[in-house]
Enzyme design. Structure first.
Site, PDB file in Angstrom:
ATOM      1  N   PRO A  75       0.824  -1.219   0.000  1.00  0.00           N
ATOM      2  CA  PRO A  75       0.000   0.000   0.000  1.00  0.00           C
ATOM      3  C   PRO A  75       0.850   1.257   0.000  1.00  0.00           C
ATOM      4  O   PRO A  75       1.852   1.354   0.711  1.00  0.00           O
ATOM      5  CB  PRO A  75      -0.812  -0.137   1.291  1.00  0.00           C
ATOM      6  N   CYS A  76       0.416   2.227  -0.799  1.00  0.00           N
ATOM      7  CA  CYS A  76       1.279   3.369  -1.101  1.00  0.00           C
ATOM      8  C   CYS A  76       0.760   4.685  -0.550  1.00  0.00           C
ATOM      9  O   CYS A  76       1.317   5.734  -0.846  1.00  0.00           O
ATOM     10  CB  CYS A  76       1.435   3.503  -2.620  1.00  0.00           C
ATOM     11  N   GLN A  77      -0.311   4.674   0.258  1.00  0.00           N
ATOM     12  CA  GLN A  77      -0.919   5.942   0.655  1.00  0.00           C
ATOM     13  C   GLN A  77       0.076   6.866   1.351  1.00  0.00           C
ATOM     14  O   GLN A  77       0.023   8.080   1.213  1.00  0.00           O
ATOM     15  CB  GLN A  77      -2.126   5.697   1.553  1.00  0.00           C
ATOM     16  N   PHE A  79       3.183   7.195   0.756  1.00  0.00           N
ATOM     17  CA  PHE A  79       4.156   7.747  -0.191  1.00  0.00           C
ATOM     18  C   PHE A  79       3.504   8.683  -1.198  1.00  0.00           C
ATOM     19  O   PHE A  79       4.161   9.503  -1.816  1.00  0.00           O
ATOM     20  CB  PHE A  79       4.825   6.610  -0.981  1.00  0.00           C
ATOM     21  N   ASN A 114       5.216   0.323  -6.930  1.00  0.00           N
ATOM     22  CA  ASN A 114       4.717   1.339  -6.003  1.00  0.00           C
ATOM     23  C   ASN A 114       4.606   2.668  -6.732  1.00  0.00           C
ATOM     24  O   ASN A 114       4.952   2.785  -7.907  1.00  0.00           O
ATOM     25  CB  ASN A 114       5.630   1.454  -4.777  1.00  0.00           C
TER      26      ASN A 114
END
Length: 366
Positions: A75-77, A79, A114
């Site tokens: 999960p990239c929230q 970044f 990502n």
């Protein structure tokens, strides 16, 4: 017949990465996805028997099958440009769980996907350090920013891709498409190639009344792609705003009387807000709220400057967004409208995943 290589998809979502790897000649043997709606979509397309609907931190690697390749997009929230850039966001640490699985399963190759910003964060530097002298030091790494449009996706989506290999150095895949084509590179795909021909006016605003039992609970679904061509009921003010926006335009094309105060007081930035797509260009990034024009360039591209009757004043539908993410026509979906939108926006574009899979096969096949 030569056996097809196998793949494990961690943070599998609805299966965009797996779909691309299946198209690229791989057999999926495991997926992990904690979100029940996304896991149900994955199960509807690839089978319920090999997906674990749980948090990756609870996964015991001793119970997992071995595979040639492990893929995943933690999960990239934390970044993301839209996620507050919180370095301490606990979701940023999930890449460590990914490395734990790689360390224990020892695939020949692993792939991390990502957001673009991931490559400039401290966590990425820590990942590189793990490859230099840590838990994955016998893997040779390649990394960089790939533009999805360069790999046949009708979307200008930029993603960080890391390839780790313990069968020799594997570079990133070379582009197959370009904005300006050459003898070796095909032209970028465009919005027209994905959504032209779909009804300009969706016949409904709701998904069918249908449910399915997966993972021991009842969930909306299973829906066909055509079920996802659903509209909204915008207010008159919204329709007036949509009508002012030409292809490639955005909030700056609105007359002052149609601009909310927050836009009038912000003369720069957020240039794609209330934007309209162009037929003959790739779309911008399809995010999870593509059904809200105030969130980005999501208005349908049809707009005639001289004939108001020849304008499609609505955001793209779930089906159109799924097509721009290159999901196959026969892909199945589970969840509510909002849950399915999240699945579409969070997915890896299928054609990008396929390009990576085909590239890896050349090395795995020796």
């Amino acid at each position: 017949m030569k056996q097809r290589p196998t793949v494990i998809d961690l943070f599998g979502g609805c299966g965009g990465m797996t779909a691309g790897f299946v198209q690229g000649g791989f057999d999926p043997v495991l997926a992990v996805e904690w979100d029940r709606a996304a896991a149900s979509t994955y199960a509807a397309n690839f089978g319920e028997s090999h997906i674990l609907g749980t948090d990756i931190e609870a996964v015991c690697t001793q119970d997992l099958p071995r595979a040639d390749v492990v893929v995943g997009g933690p999960p990239c929230q934390g970044f993301s440009n839209l996620g507050g850039k919180n370095v301490d966001d606990p979701r940023n640490a999930l890449w460590k769980q990914y490395i734990r699985v790689v360390e224990d399963l020892r695939p020949k190759v692993f792939v991390v996907e990502n957001v673009e910003r991931f490559s400039s964060r401290g966590e990425f530097a820590m990942l590189l350090e793990e490859a230099r002298r840590g838990r994955i030091k016998d893997y040779k790494l390649s990394w960089g920013i790939l533009l999805a449009a360069d790999y046949g996706v009708a979307q200008r989506r930029r993603r960080t891709i890391v390839i780790g290999s313990r069968i020799g150095h594997i570079p990133l895949p070379a582009p197959t498409h370009a904005k300006i084509p050459t003898r070796d590179l095909r032209p970028w795909e465009n919005v027209r190639s994905r959504i032209a021909g779909l009804p300009a006016v969706p016949h409904t605003t709701e998904l069918p009344m249908s449910t399915v039992d997966l993972f021991g609970q009842t969930i909306p679904g299973v829906f066909k792609g055509s079920d996802l061509h659903i509209g909204r009921r915008p207010q008159l003010t919204s329709l007036m705003r949509y009508d002012c926006i030409p292809p490639g335009g955005g909030r700056f094309d609105l007359p002052p009387e149609l601009q909310p105060a927050c836009w009038r007081n912000k003369p720069t930035g957020t240039t794609d807000v209330m934007g309209r797509m162009r037929w003959d260009s790739p779309s911008l990034t399809i995010r999870t709220e593509f059904f809200k024009p105030e969130k980005g360039q999501y208005l349908h591209p049809q707009w005639d400057p001289t004939d108001a009757a020849n304008r499609v004043n609505r955001p793209i539908t779930h089906l159109e967004a799924a097509r721009l993410q290159d999901f196959p026509e026969d892909f199945l979906w589970c969840g509510t409208k909002i849950e399915i939108a999240k699945q579409i926006g969070n997915a890896v574009p299928v054609s990008l995943a396929r390009a990576i899979a085909q590239h890896l096969r050349r090395y795995l096949d020796g």
